[in-house]
Motif scaffolding. Structure first.
Motif, PDB file in Angstrom:
ATOM      1  N   GLU A 132     -11.422  23.394 -20.089  1.00 53.32           N
ATOM      2  CA  GLU A 132     -11.471  24.150 -18.830  1.00 53.32           C
ATOM      3  C   GLU A 132     -10.335  23.716 -17.893  1.00 53.32           C
ATOM      4  O   GLU A 132      -9.688  24.538 -17.263  1.00 53.32           O
ATOM      5  CB  GLU A 132     -12.834  23.884 -18.172  1.00 53.32           C
ATOM      6  N   ASP A 133     -10.076  22.406 -17.819  1.00 52.89           N
ATOM      7  CA  ASP A 133      -9.043  21.908 -16.902  1.00 52.89           C
ATOM      8  C   ASP A 133      -7.647  21.894 -17.525  1.00 52.89           C
ATOM      9  O   ASP A 133      -6.663  22.100 -16.810  1.00 52.89           O
ATOM     10  CB  ASP A 133      -9.362  20.462 -16.464  1.00 52.89           C
ATOM     11  N   LEU A 134      -7.538  21.628 -18.823  1.00 50.46           N
ATOM     12  CA  LEU A 134      -6.222  21.251 -19.372  1.00 50.46           C
ATOM     13  C   LEU A 134      -5.727  22.138 -20.514  1.00 50.46           C
ATOM     14  O   LEU A 134      -4.699  21.824 -21.133  1.00 50.46           O
ATOM     15  CB  LEU A 134      -6.257  19.780 -19.826  1.00 50.46           C
ATOM     16  N   ASN A 135      -6.416  23.233 -20.780  1.00 49.32           N
ATOM     17  CA  ASN A 135      -5.947  24.128 -21.854  1.00 49.32           C
ATOM     18  C   ASN A 135      -4.516  24.580 -21.571  1.00 49.32           C
ATOM     19  O   ASN A 135      -4.208  25.013 -20.460  1.00 49.32           O
ATOM     20  CB  ASN A 135      -6.873  25.355 -21.938  1.00 49.32           C
ATOM     21  N   GLY A 136      -3.643  24.458 -22.574  1.00 52.95           N
ATOM     22  CA  GLY A 136      -2.246  24.869 -22.406  1.00 52.95           C
ATOM     23  C   GLY A 136      -1.384  23.809 -21.729  1.00 52.95           C
ATOM     24  O   GLY A 136      -0.181  23.976 -21.596  1.00 52.95           O
ATOM     25  N   ARG A 137      -1.999  22.728 -21.269  1.00 53.96           N
ATOM     26  CA  ARG A 137      -1.249  21.666 -20.574  1.00 53.96           C
ATOM     27  C   ARG A 137      -1.131  20.401 -21.411  1.00 53.96           C
ATOM     28  O   ARG A 137      -0.372  19.505 -21.078  1.00 53.96           O
ATOM     29  CB  ARG A 137      -1.938  21.306 -19.244  1.00 53.96           C
ATOM     30  N   LYS A 165      -2.030  16.312 -15.610  1.00 57.44           N
ATOM     31  CA  LYS A 165      -3.206  16.137 -14.742  1.00 57.44           C
ATOM     32  C   LYS A 165      -2.914  16.395 -13.279  1.00 57.44           C
ATOM     33  O   LYS A 165      -3.811  16.395 -12.455  1.00 57.44           O
ATOM     34  CB  LYS A 165      -3.664  14.663 -14.820  1.00 57.44           C
ATOM     35  N   ARG A 166      -1.615  16.501 -12.937  1.00 54.20           N
ATOM     36  CA  ARG A 166      -1.160  16.491 -11.544  1.00 54.20           C
ATOM     37  C   ARG A 166      -1.662  15.217 -10.855  1.00 54.20           C
ATOM     38  O   ARG A 166      -2.232  15.251  -9.764  1.00 54.20           O
ATOM     39  CB  ARG A 166      -1.668  17.708 -10.771  1.00 54.20           C
ATOM     40  N   ARG A 167      -1.496  14.115 -11.548  1.00 54.00           N
ATOM     41  CA  ARG A 167      -1.996  12.836 -11.033  1.00 54.00           C
ATOM     42  C   ARG A 167      -0.941  12.184 -10.153  1.00 54.00           C
ATOM     43  O   ARG A 167       0.227  12.119 -10.529  1.00 54.00           O
ATOM     44  CB  ARG A 167      -2.315  11.916 -12.206  1.00 54.00           C
ATOM     45  N   ARG A 223      -8.485  32.003 -11.019  1.00 54.52           N
ATOM     46  CA  ARG A 223      -8.129  31.305 -12.260  1.00 54.52           C
ATOM     47  C   ARG A 223      -7.624  29.885 -11.988  1.00 54.52           C
ATOM     48  O   ARG A 223      -7.253  29.170 -12.893  1.00 54.52           O
ATOM     49  CB  ARG A 223      -7.098  32.110 -13.039  1.00 54.52           C
ATOM     50  N   ARG A 224      -7.581  29.519 -10.729  1.00 51.77           N
ATOM     51  CA  ARG A 224      -7.250  28.145 -10.313  1.00 51.77           C
ATOM     52  C   ARG A 224      -5.897  27.669 -10.817  1.00 51.77           C
ATOM     53  O   ARG A 224      -5.716  26.521 -11.196  1.00 51.77           O
ATOM     54  CB  ARG A 224      -8.307  27.153 -10.822  1.00 51.77           C
ATOM     55  N   PHE A 225      -4.969  28.579 -10.844  1.00 53.02           N
ATOM     56  CA  PHE A 225      -3.665  28.204 -11.343  1.00 53.02           C
ATOM     57  C   PHE A 225      -2.645  28.056 -10.226  1.00 53.02           C
ATOM     58  O   PHE A 225      -1.454  28.039 -10.477  1.00 53.02           O
ATOM     59  CB  PHE A 225      -3.150  29.275 -12.309  1.00 53.02           C
ATOM     60  N   CYS A 226      -3.136  27.937  -9.010  1.00 55.96           N
ATOM     61  CA  CYS A 226      -2.232  28.061  -7.862  1.00 55.96           C
ATOM     62  C   CYS A 226      -0.906  27.356  -8.035  1.00 55.96           C
ATOM     63  O   CYS A 226       0.144  27.941  -7.862  1.00 55.96           O
ATOM     64  CB  CYS A 226      -2.896  27.522  -6.613  1.00 55.96           C
ATOM     65  N   SER A 227      -0.947  26.068  -8.390  1.00 57.03           N
ATOM     66  CA  SER A 227       0.318  25.351  -8.320  1.00 57.03           C
ATOM     67  C   SER A 227       1.191  25.598  -9.550  1.00 57.03           C
ATOM     68  O   SER A 227       2.301  25.109  -9.591  1.00 57.03           O
ATOM     69  CB  SER A 227       0.086  23.871  -8.106  1.00 57.03           C
ATOM     70  N   ASP A 228       0.692  26.352 -10.535  1.00 55.62           N
ATOM     71  CA  ASP A 228       1.566  26.712 -11.643  1.00 55.62           C
ATOM     72  C   ASP A 228       2.233  28.054 -11.401  1.00 55.62           C
ATOM     73  O   ASP A 228       2.921  28.582 -12.251  1.00 55.62           O
ATOM     74  CB  ASP A 228       0.775  26.805 -12.954  1.00 55.62           C
ATOM     75  N   TYR A 229       1.999  28.634 -10.244  1.00 54.86           N
ATOM     76  CA  TYR A 229       2.545  29.945  -9.944  1.00 54.86           C
ATOM     77  C   TYR A 229       3.480  29.899  -8.753  1.00 54.86           C
ATOM     78  O   TYR A 229       3.314  29.088  -7.843  1.00 54.86           O
ATOM     79  CB  TYR A 229       1.409  30.929  -9.628  1.00 54.86           C
ATOM     80  N   ASP A 230       4.454  30.782  -8.765  1.00 53.56           N
ATOM     81  CA  ASP A 230       5.268  30.985  -7.580  1.00 53.56           C
ATOM     82  C   ASP A 230       4.774  32.248  -6.898  1.00 53.56           C
ATOM     83  O   ASP A 230       4.399  33.212  -7.553  1.00 53.56           O
ATOM     84  CB  ASP A 230       6.735  31.169  -7.974  1.00 53.56           C
ATOM     85  N   LEU A 231       4.816  32.225  -5.603  1.00 52.86           N
ATOM     86  CA  LEU A 231       4.361  33.380  -4.841  1.00 52.86           C
ATOM     87  C   LEU A 231       5.544  34.027  -4.127  1.00 52.86           C
ATOM     88  O   LEU A 231       6.319  33.333  -3.469  1.00 52.86           O
ATOM     89  CB  LEU A 231       3.392  32.900  -3.756  1.00 52.86           C
ATOM     90  N   ALA A 260      -4.997   5.894 -20.928  1.00 53.11           N
ATOM     91  CA  ALA A 260      -5.709   7.155 -20.700  1.00 53.11           C
ATOM     92  C   ALA A 260      -6.474   7.136 -19.388  1.00 53.11           C
ATOM     93  O   ALA A 260      -7.360   6.303 -19.196  1.00 53.11           O
ATOM     94  CB  ALA A 260      -6.674   7.428 -21.850  1.00 53.11           C
ATOM     95  N   PRO A 261      -6.153   8.068 -18.496  1.00 49.37           N
ATOM     96  CA  PRO A 261      -7.049   8.338 -17.376  1.00 49.37           C
ATOM     97  C   PRO A 261      -8.120   9.309 -17.860  1.00 49.37           C
ATOM     98  O   PRO A 261      -8.079   9.754 -19.018  1.00 49.37           O
ATOM     99  CB  PRO A 261      -6.132   9.029 -16.373  1.00 49.37           C
ATOM    100  N   SER A 262      -9.067   9.639 -17.006  1.00 46.07           N
ATOM    101  CA  SER A 262     -10.033  10.670 -17.376  1.00 46.07           C
ATOM    102  C   SER A 262      -9.285  12.003 -17.577  1.00 46.07           C
ATOM    103  O   SER A 262      -8.289  12.263 -16.904  1.00 46.07           O
ATOM    104  CB  SER A 262     -11.092  10.798 -16.287  1.00 46.07           C
ATOM    105  N   ALA A 263      -9.783  12.830 -18.502  1.00 48.78           N
ATOM    106  CA  ALA A 263      -9.042  14.021 -18.941  1.00 48.78           C
ATOM    107  C   ALA A 263      -9.375  15.264 -18.109  1.00 48.78           C
ATOM    108  O   ALA A 263      -9.713  16.317 -18.640  1.00 48.78           O
ATOM    109  CB  ALA A 263      -9.312  14.275 -20.420  1.00 48.78           C
ATOM    110  N   ASN A 264      -9.294  15.110 -16.781  1.00 46.48           N
ATOM    111  CA  ASN A 264      -9.537  16.232 -15.857  1.00 46.48           C
ATOM    112  C   ASN A 264      -8.289  16.448 -15.016  1.00 46.48           C
ATOM    113  O   ASN A 264      -7.435  15.563 -14.942  1.00 46.48           O
ATOM    114  CB  ASN A 264     -10.707  15.868 -14.932  1.00 46.48           C
ATOM    115  N   LEU A 265      -8.190  17.589 -14.370  1.00 46.65           N
ATOM    116  CA  LEU A 265      -7.162  17.727 -13.334  1.00 46.65           C
ATOM    117  C   LEU A 265      -7.514  16.757 -12.214  1.00 46.65           C
ATOM    118  O   LEU A 265      -8.698  16.572 -11.902  1.00 46.65           O
ATOM    119  CB  LEU A 265      -7.146  19.166 -12.786  1.00 46.65           C
TER     120      LEU A 265
END
Ligand code: TXA
Ligand code: MG
Length: 413
Positions: free
Chosen positions: A253-258, A149-151, A73-81, A234-239
């Motif tokens: 796909e990249d920014l839903n919920g963000r 964006k984690r820019r 789900r590519r959420f790695c950095s929004d999760y703690d392990l 505005a930067p491009s609207a991708n992660l």
């Protein structure tokens, strides 16, 4: 290195796809590789350099499914392990607080503009790619863009305007070359860098005393920007690091919920980001190639320089230092005569030539324009399909071809 540092570095690697690049295999494989590495943590702790390529044992049970799910789900950095060290390992992944917002999707530019005026961040279509906008004068709103964006904070944003009057709200000085480019190419896919006024917060320009300004030609974009009443950075609207979005679905796909809102429009026309030309000193320099080509810029200001990779020029455009436009799959550039050697069920092809059957996905384009228009969406499609390697046919580096080759080279880095 502590356990948590090791975990963090794996997460970072996976976000940057270093693992996948280094072992050039599919996402699934990378997930398993990471899962295996987590089980081996007690051993890895002893190592100075982590070389997970050589690990060869299998993982079963809970750890495997948790890790695979999270990564897929590519959420790695929004999760703690959290994890235990027994084997089979137990891995628990908990979502960090912060991103639970509902992303509103609308086709109404006025509604989207109301979000901007409230201090929200909004994705919107332009003729190049979708942008992720905030009120340029609202530093708190601009900060939300970097976070969503984690820019990297050292990468400056482009300010989008609806009118000539709005340019004067941003620019401390319009040099002669800037004036000529504005007259020749605005509205359109060109960003002009000039010295900024104090009122523009430094967060927007990553600490630079210059600002990139662009007036999009797309109808919905200008309706939206007019309704905002202020310039919108505005930067491009991708992660960060992912291919720029050319459809509203790619933004989702990249920014839903963000992010707060997406102004849903047509797919973008050009498909590559604007050309960026620095006009803040006497001789203009093209910092990023785009569909306005160096040849066209020289017709207006004959002395315009192309970018060199010398330190001076790279420092002028910090964005060039960062990884860009990358799908998860590997990207390899090929001449037309090398294509048929690469066919397999795990490879894809995009280019101008007609290719034999056998690739998992093929996009054969009729023109360089269509190739540019389709490239980023094709990268995303390949990632959804789990393609391992995307073969991209090289094109001649004139006109739009120069911009296309620039993006292809960066994706292949
Ligand atoms: O087509 C586009 O330009 C799209 C749409 C949304 O307008 N925007 C876009 O933004 O591609 P972004 O942030 O992904 O790329 C901005 C580029 C970066 O390479 C950055 O370094 C450069 O523009 N840039 C922005 N402001 C600059 C400045 N003051 N000086 C030098 N380079 C600047
Ligand atoms: Mg970008």
């Amino acid at each position: 290195m502590s356990y948590s540092n090791i975990i963090q570095s794996f997460i970072k690697d996976l976000n940057g796809q270093n693992i996948m690049n280094c072992i050039s295999c599919r996402e699934f494989y990378a997930c398993n590789t990471m899962a295996r590495a987590i089980v081996r943590l007690p051993k890895l702790r002893q190592l100075e350099n982590i070389k997970i390529r050589n690990e060869s044992f299998s993982l079963t049970g809970e750890a495997s499914s948790f890790v695979n799910d999270a990564l897929r789900r590519r959420f790695c950095s929004d999760y703690d392990l959290a994890h235990t060290m027994s084997v089979p390992a137990s891995v628990t992944i908990t979502r960090r607080a912060g991103y639970s917002m509902q992303t509103k999707i609308t086709t109404d530019p006025i509604e989207a503009a109301a979000h901007i005026m409230r201090g929200d961040i909004v994705a919107f279509p332009t003729e190049t790619v979708y942008g992720l906008g905030a009120n340029v004068f609202d530093a708190a709103a601009v900060a939300k863009i970097f976070k969503a964006k984690r820019r990297p904070a050292d990468n400056p944003l482009i300010a989008h305007v609806a009118s000539r009057e709005q340019i004067d709200l941003l620019a401390a000085e319009i040099t002669e070359s800037a004036e000529n480019f504005i007259n020749a190419f605005f509205p359109g896919p060109l960003t002009v860098v000039v010295r900024k006024v104090e009122a523009v917060p430094l967060i927007a320009t990553a600490g630079l005393d210059t600002i990139g300004i662009r007036m999009p030609a797309f109808k919905v974009a200008s309706e939206f920007l007019s309704a905002c009443g202020v310039p919108v950075v505005a930067p491009s609207a991708n992660l960060s690091g992912r291919p720029s979005p050319t459809t509203w679905e790619a933004v989702l796909e990249d920014l839903n919920g963000r992010i707060d809102c997406i102004l849903k429009g047509e797919p973008t026309e050009i498909g590559l980001e604007s050309a960026v030309v620095d006009c803040s000193s006497e001789i203009p320099v093209l910092l990023r190639a785009g569909s306005v080509s160096l040849e066209q810029l020289r017709e207006v200001v004959p002395g315009t320089r192309g970018i060199s990779t010398g330190f001076g020029d790279v420092a002028r455009s910090p964005g060039l230092l960062h990884k860009h436009y990358s799908p998860r799959a590997g990207v390899v550039l090929l001449g037309g005569d090398e294509i048929s050697d690469q066919i397999s069920e795990q490879t894809a092809f995009i280019g101008l030539s007609k290719v034999p059957d056998g690739f998992a996905l093929v996009k054969q384009c009729d023109s360089v324009e269509q190739y540019a228009h389709s490239l980023f969406e094709f990268f995303r499609e390949c990632d959804r399909a789990g393609i391992a390697v995307i073969y991209c046919e090289k094109v001649q580096e004139t006109g739009l071809g120069a911009a296309l080759m620039d993006r292809l080279r960066r994706a292949a880095e």
